[in-house]
Every structure is written in C-alpha cells, then in structure tokens.
Design an enzyme around this catalytic site. Sequence first.
Site, PDB file in Angstrom:
ATOM      1  N   GLN A   1      10.079   6.233   2.629  1.00 40.79           N
ATOM      2  CA  GLN A   1       9.362   7.010   3.649  1.00 40.79           C
ATOM      3  C   GLN A   1      10.065   8.311   4.006  1.00 40.79           C
ATOM      4  O   GLN A   1       9.451   9.207   4.573  1.00 40.79           O
ATOM      5  CB  GLN A   1       9.181   6.169   4.924  1.00 40.79           C
ATOM      6  CG  GLN A   1       8.272   4.976   4.739  1.00 40.79           C
ATOM      7  CD  GLN A   1       8.224   4.141   5.996  1.00 40.79           C
ATOM      8  OE1 GLN A   1       9.060   3.281   6.206  1.00 40.79           O
ATOM      9  NE2 GLN A   1       7.252   4.405   6.863  1.00 40.79           N
TER      10      GLN A   1
ATOM     11  N   GLU B   1       8.223  -3.505   4.642  1.00 40.89           N
ATOM     12  CA  GLU B   1       9.222  -2.512   4.218  1.00 40.89           C
ATOM     13  C   GLU B   1       9.547  -2.646   2.730  1.00 40.89           C
ATOM     14  O   GLU B   1       9.720  -1.640   2.044  1.00 40.89           O
ATOM     15  CB  GLU B   1      10.500  -2.632   5.063  1.00 40.89           C
ATOM     16  CG  GLU B   1      10.307  -2.439   6.572  1.00 40.89           C
ATOM     17  CD  GLU B   1       9.571  -1.174   6.961  1.00 40.89           C
ATOM     18  OE1 GLU B   1       9.589  -0.205   6.172  1.00 40.89           O
ATOM     19  OE2 GLU B   1       8.943  -1.148   8.039  1.00 40.89           O
TER      20      GLU B   1
HETATM   21  C1  QAP Z   1       6.259  -1.811  10.079  1.00 36.46           C
HETATM   22  O1  QAP Z   1       6.156   0.043  11.500  1.00 36.46           O
HETATM   23  C2  QAP Z   1       5.524  -2.880  10.835  1.00 36.46           C
HETATM   24  O2  QAP Z   1       1.214   4.488  14.200  1.00 36.46           O
HETATM   25  C3  QAP Z   1       7.061  -0.859  10.939  1.00 36.46           C
HETATM   26  O3  QAP Z   1       1.817   5.980  16.339  1.00 36.46           O
HETATM   27  C4  QAP Z   1       4.682  -2.583  11.888  1.00 36.46           C
HETATM   28  O4  QAP Z   1       7.633   0.799  12.984  1.00 36.46           O
HETATM   29  C5  QAP Z   1       5.672  -4.170  10.457  1.00 36.46           C
HETATM   30  C6  QAP Z   1       4.634   3.356  14.761  1.00 36.46           C
HETATM   31  C7  QAP Z   1       4.008  -3.598  12.563  1.00 36.46           C
HETATM   32  C8  QAP Z   1       5.007  -5.162  11.143  1.00 36.46           C
HETATM   33  C9  QAP Z   1       4.185  -4.895  12.196  1.00 36.46           C
HETATM   34  C10 QAP Z   1       3.382   3.495  14.220  1.00 36.46           C
HETATM   35  C11 QAP Z   1       4.957   4.139  15.845  1.00 36.46           C
HETATM   36  C12 QAP Z   1       5.635   2.456  14.207  1.00 36.46           C
HETATM   37  C13 QAP Z   1       2.456   4.369  14.738  1.00 36.46           C
HETATM   38  C14 QAP Z   1       6.497   0.826  12.567  1.00 36.46           C
HETATM   39  C15 QAP Z   1       2.785   5.143  15.839  1.00 36.46           C
HETATM   40  C16 QAP Z   1       4.039   5.019  16.398  1.00 36.46           C
HETATM   41  C17 QAP Z   1       5.445   1.682  13.117  1.00 36.46           C
HETATM   42 CO    CO Z   2       5.550   1.421   6.818  1.00 35.43          CO
END
Ligand code: QAP
Ligand code: CO
Length: 169
Positions: free
Chosen positions: A51, A134
């Site tokens: 990313q 991830e």
């Molecule tokens: C992956 O994702 C994940 O759209 C990590 O506006 C997420 O940290 C795995 C984020 C959920 C399992 C469940 C996304 C922050 C953060 C957004 C994240 C945003 C602000 C995503």
């Molecule tokens: Co992601």
Amino acid sequence: MAILDILKYPDPRLHTVATPVAEVNDQIRHIVADMAETMYASKGIGLAATQVNIHQQIVVMDLSEERNQLRVFINAKITQQSGEQVYEEGCLSVPGVFDKVKRAAEITVEALDENGKPFTLNADGLLAVCIQHELDHLKGKVFVEYLSRLKQNRIISKMKKLAKEKDNE
Ligand code: QAP
Ligand code: CO
C-alpha cells in the site's frame, strides 16, 4: 520516521506481488517504523507494504484501543485455517468504502518479528480478518475484488471522483 503516501485503488501498483524479505536488518526496521507511523497517522488498524509502494512481505497492525500494541509480520504465511466468518472490512487504499467479506474464522500464521525472530500466532475474530486482509495485499489483492463486478465498478467511479476533487483542491 516519515509518513508515506498510500496508493489508492484502482492504482495498478496495488496488484504487485511482494517478495520475501531476505534479512531483517535496520533498513527493514526503518520501513516498519515508517509504515507504523503512516498507519497511526491515518487511523488504520493494519497496513501492508504494498500500500506504500514497497513490494516486500511486511505488514504492520495495531488492533488495540490505546494504539500502543504494534504487531509486525515479516514473511508471514498462513499455515492453517478453518471455519468461516463475515466481517465488514475497510481499507486505507479504498477510503470511505466498507463492505462485507467472507474469510476463514480461525487461522494460524507463522512470521518473523522486527528482530527477525520467528513466531507462530493463532488468531480468530477481527485479528484473523485483518491478517488475511493484509496478506492479500502482499499477493496483489484488494478486498473489493471479493465484491461483485457491479460494486467494484461503482467503487472505481467513486475513487476516480475523489481523486479529481483532490486535484482541484
Ligand atoms: C484492514 O483497514 C481491515 O475507509 C485495515 O475512511 C479493516 O485500517 C481489516 C480506514 C477492517 C479488517 C476489518 C478506512 C480508515 C482504515 C477508511 C483499515 C477510512 C479511514 C482501514
Ligand atoms: Co487494505
């Protein structure tokens, strides 16, 4: 330490397959520190090197409320998985988009920590979801690719519109 730029879907570089880290040295720890700073600054719970356009098998994660329990996974492999769970996922590379994805409920992961020390972790719940999400990034896969073609097209339009608005700021 530095905050790195996060690639935004549908950037084709998000489809790059990461290579294993040959040696966990200071250069790798530097990348880990920058990735952690970037994840915390973006209020994320997980970030894969892909990313931030670094194509090595490095993941950082912190699911703690206090944001003080950094987990580092280098050259991680899922060695066992069982069951199914559906979780509403998001992604720092797909801001503002959240949708349900079905994944394994329990996993065992083997990886190296930031000192190059091997560890094995059994995970379930959100931790298991986050690890699978991830590790998908390191294989070039973004969670929206589990959704229908229609949803993906809508998300791509939304992301392009967002990028345009950013350009005009
Ligand atoms: C992956 O994702 C994940 O759209 C990590 O506006 C997420 O940290 C795995 C984020 C959920 C399992 C469940 C996304 C922050 C953060 C957004 C994240 C945003 C602000 C995503
Ligand atoms: Co992601």
